[in-house]
Design a protein around this motif. Structure first.
Motif, PDB file in Angstrom:
ATOM      1  N   LEU A 140       6.841   5.516  14.432  1.00  0.00           N
ATOM      2  CA  LEU A 140       7.866   6.231  15.470  1.00  0.00           C
ATOM      3  C   LEU A 140       7.766   6.118  16.637  1.00  0.00           C
ATOM      4  O   LEU A 140       6.315   5.362  16.919  1.00  0.00           O
ATOM      5  CB  LEU A 140       8.450   7.243  14.307  1.00  0.00           C
ATOM      6  CG  LEU A 140       8.591   7.363  13.430  1.00  0.00           C
ATOM      7  CD1 LEU A 140       8.896   8.769  13.006  1.00  0.00           C
ATOM      8  CD2 LEU A 140      10.066   6.211  12.649  1.00  0.00           C
ATOM      9  N   GLY A 153       0.404   5.270   0.591  1.00  0.00           N
ATOM     10  CA  GLY A 153       0.518   6.952   0.461  1.00  0.00           C
ATOM     11  C   GLY A 153       0.109   7.494  -0.373  1.00  0.00           C
ATOM     12  O   GLY A 153       0.861   7.725  -1.622  1.00  0.00           O
ATOM     13  N   GLY A 154      -0.266   9.081  -0.328  1.00  0.00           N
ATOM     14  CA  GLY A 154      -0.276  10.111  -1.000  1.00  0.00           C
ATOM     15  C   GLY A 154       0.376  10.450  -1.280  1.00  0.00           C
ATOM     16  O   GLY A 154       1.065  10.826  -2.387  1.00  0.00           O
ATOM     17  N   ASP A 200       4.678  11.394  17.142  1.00  0.00           N
ATOM     18  CA  ASP A 200       4.286  11.570  16.000  1.00  0.00           C
ATOM     19  C   ASP A 200       5.997  12.946  14.995  1.00  0.00           C
ATOM     20  O   ASP A 200       6.285  13.852  16.020  1.00  0.00           O
ATOM     21  CB  ASP A 200       3.555  12.817  15.892  1.00  0.00           C
ATOM     22  CG  ASP A 200       3.067  13.684  14.682  1.00  0.00           C
ATOM     23  OD1 ASP A 200       3.668  13.438  13.665  1.00  0.00           O
ATOM     24  OD2 ASP A 200       1.615  13.709  14.748  1.00  0.00           O
ATOM     25  N   ALA A 226      -1.790   8.033  16.047  1.00  0.00           N
ATOM     26  CA  ALA A 226      -0.640   8.422  15.513  1.00  0.00           C
ATOM     27  C   ALA A 226      -1.364   8.171  14.110  1.00  0.00           C
ATOM     28  O   ALA A 226      -1.663   6.432  13.554  1.00  0.00           O
ATOM     29  CB  ALA A 226       0.243   6.731  15.695  1.00  0.00           C
ATOM     30  N   GLN A 227      -1.139   8.771  13.145  1.00  0.00           N
ATOM     31  CA  GLN A 227      -2.128   8.997  12.066  1.00  0.00           C
ATOM     32  C   GLN A 227      -0.894   8.149  10.877  1.00  0.00           C
ATOM     33  O   GLN A 227      -1.990   7.521   9.868  1.00  0.00           O
ATOM     34  CB  GLN A 227      -1.829  10.697  11.597  1.00  0.00           C
ATOM     35  CG  GLN A 227      -2.193  10.847  10.179  1.00  0.00           C
ATOM     36  CD  GLN A 227      -1.973  11.875   9.466  1.00  0.00           C
ATOM     37  OE1 GLN A 227      -1.237  12.524  10.213  1.00  0.00           O
ATOM     38  NE2 GLN A 227      -1.785  11.733   8.714  1.00  0.00           N
ATOM     39  N   VAL A 228       0.191   7.513  10.644  1.00  0.00           N
ATOM     40  CA  VAL A 228       0.616   5.977  10.647  1.00  0.00           C
ATOM     41  C   VAL A 228      -0.193   4.999  10.123  1.00  0.00           C
ATOM     42  O   VAL A 228       0.300   4.425   8.758  1.00  0.00           O
ATOM     43  CB  VAL A 228       2.447   6.030  10.619  1.00  0.00           C
ATOM     44  CG1 VAL A 228       2.501   5.427  12.046  1.00  0.00           C
ATOM     45  CG2 VAL A 228       3.059   4.976   9.585  1.00  0.00           C
ATOM     46  N   ARG A 274       6.231  15.726  13.764  1.00  0.00           N
ATOM     47  CA  ARG A 274       6.262  16.684  13.317  1.00  0.00           C
ATOM     48  C   ARG A 274       6.774  17.131  15.203  1.00  0.00           C
ATOM     49  O   ARG A 274       6.192  18.457  15.301  1.00  0.00           O
ATOM     50  CB  ARG A 274       4.730  17.199  12.863  1.00  0.00           C
ATOM     51  CG  ARG A 274       4.531  16.808  11.342  1.00  0.00           C
ATOM     52  CD  ARG A 274       3.571  16.109  10.667  1.00  0.00           C
ATOM     53  NE  ARG A 274       2.868  14.901  11.628  1.00  0.00           N
ATOM     54  CZ  ARG A 274       1.455  14.674  11.538  1.00  0.00           C
ATOM     55  NH1 ARG A 274       0.641  15.356   9.902  1.00  0.00           N
ATOM     56  NH2 ARG A 274       0.709  13.993  11.924  1.00  0.00           N
ATOM     57  N   LYS A 314       0.917  -1.042   0.045  1.00  0.00           N
ATOM     58  CA  LYS A 314      -0.039  -0.559   0.601  1.00  0.00           C
ATOM     59  C   LYS A 314       0.771   1.074   0.024  1.00  0.00           C
ATOM     60  O   LYS A 314       1.874   1.277   0.515  1.00  0.00           O
ATOM     61  CB  LYS A 314      -0.919   0.337   1.272  1.00  0.00           C
ATOM     62  CG  LYS A 314      -1.954   0.692   1.500  1.00  0.00           C
ATOM     63  CD  LYS A 314      -1.112   2.423   2.051  1.00  0.00           C
ATOM     64  CE  LYS A 314      -2.194   3.510   2.184  1.00  0.00           C
ATOM     65  NZ  LYS A 314      -1.429   4.489   3.034  1.00  0.00           N
ATOM     66  N   THR A 336       5.328   4.283   3.816  1.00  0.00           N
ATOM     67  CA  THR A 336       4.428   5.500   4.039  1.00  0.00           C
ATOM     68  C   THR A 336       5.527   6.185   3.504  1.00  0.00           C
ATOM     69  O   THR A 336       6.728   6.711   3.439  1.00  0.00           O
ATOM     70  CB  THR A 336       4.099   6.128   5.063  1.00  0.00           C
ATOM     71  OG1 THR A 336       3.288   6.974   5.352  1.00  0.00           O
ATOM     72  CG2 THR A 336       4.439   5.205   6.083  1.00  0.00           C
ATOM     73  N   ASP A 337       5.910   7.704   4.551  1.00  0.00           N
ATOM     74  CA  ASP A 337       7.218   8.961   4.227  1.00  0.00           C
ATOM     75  C   ASP A 337       8.211   9.142   5.983  1.00  0.00           C
ATOM     76  O   ASP A 337       8.860   9.912   6.144  1.00  0.00           O
ATOM     77  CB  ASP A 337       6.126  10.260   4.083  1.00  0.00           C
ATOM     78  CG  ASP A 337       5.370  10.595   5.111  1.00  0.00           C
ATOM     79  OD1 ASP A 337       5.008  10.167   6.263  1.00  0.00           O
ATOM     80  OD2 ASP A 337       5.212  11.846   4.731  1.00  0.00           O
ATOM     81  N   THR A 338       7.443   7.501   6.653  1.00  0.00           N
ATOM     82  CA  THR A 338       8.395   7.857   7.880  1.00  0.00           C
ATOM     83  C   THR A 338       9.004   6.242   7.377  1.00  0.00           C
ATOM     84  O   THR A 338       8.190   5.411   7.479  1.00  0.00           O
ATOM     85  CB  THR A 338       7.918   7.831   9.237  1.00  0.00           C
ATOM     86  OG1 THR A 338       6.846   6.518   9.365  1.00  0.00           O
ATOM     87  CG2 THR A 338       7.013   9.051   8.970  1.00  0.00           C
TER      88      THR A 338
HETATM   89  P1  ADP Z   1       0.047   7.809   3.992  1.00  0.00           P
HETATM   90  O1  ADP Z   1      -0.107   9.678   2.870  1.00  0.00           O
HETATM   91  O2  ADP Z   1       1.332   7.436   3.522  1.00  0.00           O
HETATM   92  O3  ADP Z   1      -0.950   7.243   4.157  1.00  0.00           O
HETATM   93  P2  ADP Z   1       0.141   9.296   6.180  1.00  0.00           P
HETATM   94  O4  ADP Z   1       0.203  11.465   6.238  1.00  0.00           O
HETATM   95  O5  ADP Z   1      -1.247   8.553   6.389  1.00  0.00           O
HETATM   96  O6  ADP Z   1       0.178   9.006   5.187  1.00  0.00           O
HETATM   97  O7  ADP Z   1       1.140   9.072   7.472  1.00  0.00           O
HETATM   98  C1  ADP Z   1       2.007   9.437   7.887  1.00  0.00           C
HETATM   99  C2  ADP Z   1       2.386  10.398   8.798  1.00  0.00           C
HETATM  100  O8  ADP Z   1       1.653  10.186  10.262  1.00  0.00           O
HETATM  101  C3  ADP Z   1       3.591  10.767   9.231  1.00  0.00           C
HETATM  102  O9  ADP Z   1       4.311  11.193   8.237  1.00  0.00           O
HETATM  103  C4  ADP Z   1       3.577  11.469  10.854  1.00  0.00           C
HETATM  104  O10 ADP Z   1       3.781  12.564  10.543  1.00  0.00           O
HETATM  105  C5  ADP Z   1       2.528  11.107  11.049  1.00  0.00           C
HETATM  106  N1  ADP Z   1       2.509  10.354  12.376  1.00  0.00           N
HETATM  107  C6  ADP Z   1       1.696  10.695  13.481  1.00  0.00           C
HETATM  108  N2  ADP Z   1       2.416   9.887  14.405  1.00  0.00           N
HETATM  109  C7  ADP Z   1       3.346   9.088  14.020  1.00  0.00           C
HETATM  110  C8  ADP Z   1       3.902   8.129  13.992  1.00  0.00           C
HETATM  111  N3  ADP Z   1       3.932   7.807  15.924  1.00  0.00           N
HETATM  112  N4  ADP Z   1       4.987   7.013  13.609  1.00  0.00           N
HETATM  113  C9  ADP Z   1       5.681   7.784  12.385  1.00  0.00           C
HETATM  114  N5  ADP Z   1       4.643   9.028  11.806  1.00  0.00           N
HETATM  115  C10 ADP Z   1       3.588   9.381  12.319  1.00  0.00           C
END
Ligand code: ADP
Ligand code: ASP
Ligand code: MG
Length: 452
Positions: free
Chosen positions: A220, A7-8, A223, A249-251, A225, A5, A214-216
């Motif tokens: 983690l 993401g954006g 977050d 945790a939006q990831v 940010r 999968k 995704t982008d991390t």
């Molecule tokens: P995608 O577009 O790949 O679905 P999202 O933007 O929905 O990505 O989710 C990735 C983002 O989630 C990361 O860039 C980060 O800012 C945020 N995030 C929040 N908490 C966490 C966490 N514990 N670990 C990783 N990312 C997190």
């Protein structure tokens, strides 16, 4: 077979998209099914398009240009997106410019983001030598109820997806985020729902692994940010990852792990821009660390409202709690944390849109107080809360900087200690605990992912 999968940001930034295409190409022999989100920012623009009544022409032009530019940067012909762009421009919902677009019309419009993205990704994969086809998830069997905007998959989706995705001679590139009602109307699964789509497809097909690119570099320790020095957590249990996803945790979309848990399918979170990084592996078992228990990550959910209902009698009368929860239940208000005292009960809710109707009824039960602008902070690690000292350590750290704690809940889950603070303190609290609980120290690394 493997679910990949993206993401954006993975599909929506040309350089990352090239990496994503390589990642699929390198795993072509592992029977991959790709799930994609809309290009980064596109769903927000489509949401705006539905809301806006005056700037629709401009927003449509922006959307067209965004996709055409992306197609060009991948060396593809504009024909890849032109039919879908025309279909969007001709959508009947756009012909009533003075009315916001809602319900079924809105879901149909939002779905263009993922449909365009899947068309582009499949064409780019094919052009690079991996034959692929774009698939509308709903047409492939992801049938849902008709709760537009928050649709739930129907039980038969599982069987239908198996049939709909049985032919994998060309790699299926499935739209995340969307489904269809049984009578063929497009639905959406809730914002961030592509992760959930990936898990539903993975569970239906009995995938060996569900990979969320995704982008991390994984889930983690906080977050990034909020805590720039946050580190990847190499291993998590389903329970730990669920708590983190649920508490902000939006990831990972909060519903992602359920289908994977039911089938015992490992979920791996990986970084598209750094595919060699090990990422995070989420499985049924918690990591067994030689050091014993360990807090793994801290999540935080803002925009929380707390409702306190005090019994007008001296002690909580028989049936009081039942009456309170019956009101929340009937108004479909999801309650997160609950604390009780002898004479009152406090709950937190993150979606207070239905609260006004419920409040009138709660006032008939007791004295009601509502506080907005709060945040829930969840400290997550299997076993950690029950270990002597975690709560003491956390609240000593908070006391040291004078942050008042509004509610505390050491969940029966054994996985998480959560508490409520004013939103203005949330980021500082997460940073303080991240350092104070030692999460900035390096964690052990993980074996490589299949196909790496
Ligand atoms: P995608 O577009 O790949 O679905 P999202 O933007 O929905 O990505 O989710 C990735 C983002 O989630 C990361 O860039 C980060 O800012 C945020 N995030 C929040 N908490 C966490 C966490 N514990 N670990 C990783 N990312 C997190
Ligand atoms: N594109 C959808 C959103 O932005 C779904 C997703 O990205 O997971 O909410
Ligand atoms: Mg996401």
């Amino acid at each position: 077979m493997l679910i990949l999968k993206f993401g954006g940001t993975s599909v929506g930034i040309a350089a990352h998209c090239e990496r994503a295409l390589e990642i699929v190409h390198e795993r072509a022999t592992l029977d991959p099914v790709v799930v994609v989100s809309a290009l980064a920012g596109v769903t927000n623009t489509l949401v705006e398009l539905c809301r806006a009544t005056e700037t629709r022409a401009l927003l449509l032009a922006t959307l067209a240009e965004r996709h055409l530019e992306h197609v060009r940067s991948l060396g593809l012909e504009s024909e890849v997106v032109n039919p879908l762009l025309s279909e969007l421009r001709d959508d009947p919902a756009l012909f009533a410019p003075e009315t916001p677009i809602a319900r079924a019309d809105r879901d149909r419009v939002l779905a263009f983001g993922e449909r365009l993205s899947a068309a582009i990704f499949a064409a780019a994969l094919s052009a690079r030598g991996t034959p692929a086809r774009a698939v509308h998830a709903g047409e492939a069997g992801l049938v849902t109820d008709d709760r537009f905007g928050q649709a739930h998959p129907l039980p038969e989706a599982d069987r239908l997806l198996r049939v709909g995705l049985a032919d994998r001679t060309r790699v299926p590139v499935v739209t995340g985020f969307i489904g269809s009602t049984s009578d063929g109307r497009t639905t959406t699964l809730g914002r961030g729902g592509s992760d959930y789509s990936a898990a539903l497809v993975g569970a239906a097909l009995g995938a060996d692994e569900i990979q969320i690119w995704t982008d991390t570099s994984g889930m983690l320790s906080a977050d990034p940010r909020v805590v720039p020095e946050a580190r990847p957590v190499p291993r998590l249990s389903f329970a730990e990852a669920c708590e983190l996803a649920y508490f902000g945790a939006q990831v990972l979309h909060p519903k992602t792990l359920l289908p994977a848990m039911e089938r015992g399918i490992p979920v791996r979170v990986l970084n598209t821009a750094r595919p060699a990084d090990p990422g995070s592996l989420v499985t049924a078992e918690a990591e067994t660390s030689e050091k014993g228990w360990r807090v793994k990550s801290i999540a935080c959910k803002q925009g929380i409202t707390a409702v306190t209902i005090a019994s007008t009698r001296m002690l909580l009368a028989h049936g009081f709690l039942a009456r309170v929860f019956e009101v929340f239940g009937r108004h479909h208000i999801v309650v997160d944390l609950v604390t009780t005292s002898e004479v009152s009960i406090s709950v937190t809710v993150d979606d207070d849109s239905r609260l006004p109707q419920a409040l009138a009824e709660l006032e008939a039960i007791g004295r009601v107080e509502v506080r907005n602008g709060l945040a829930v902070v969840a400290v997550v690690g299997e076993g950690a809360p029950t270990q002597l000292g975690l709560a003491g350590h956390v609240f000593t750290l908070l006391g040291g900087v004078g942050v008042p704690v509004e509610m505390i809940s050491q969940g029966a889950s054994r996985v998480n200690l959560s508490f409520v603070v004013a939103e203005v303190h949330a980021a500082r609290v997460v940073r303080l605990l991240h350092r104070g609980l030692g999460l900035d120290v390096e964690a052990p690394t993980l074996e490589a992912a299949p196909g790496a």
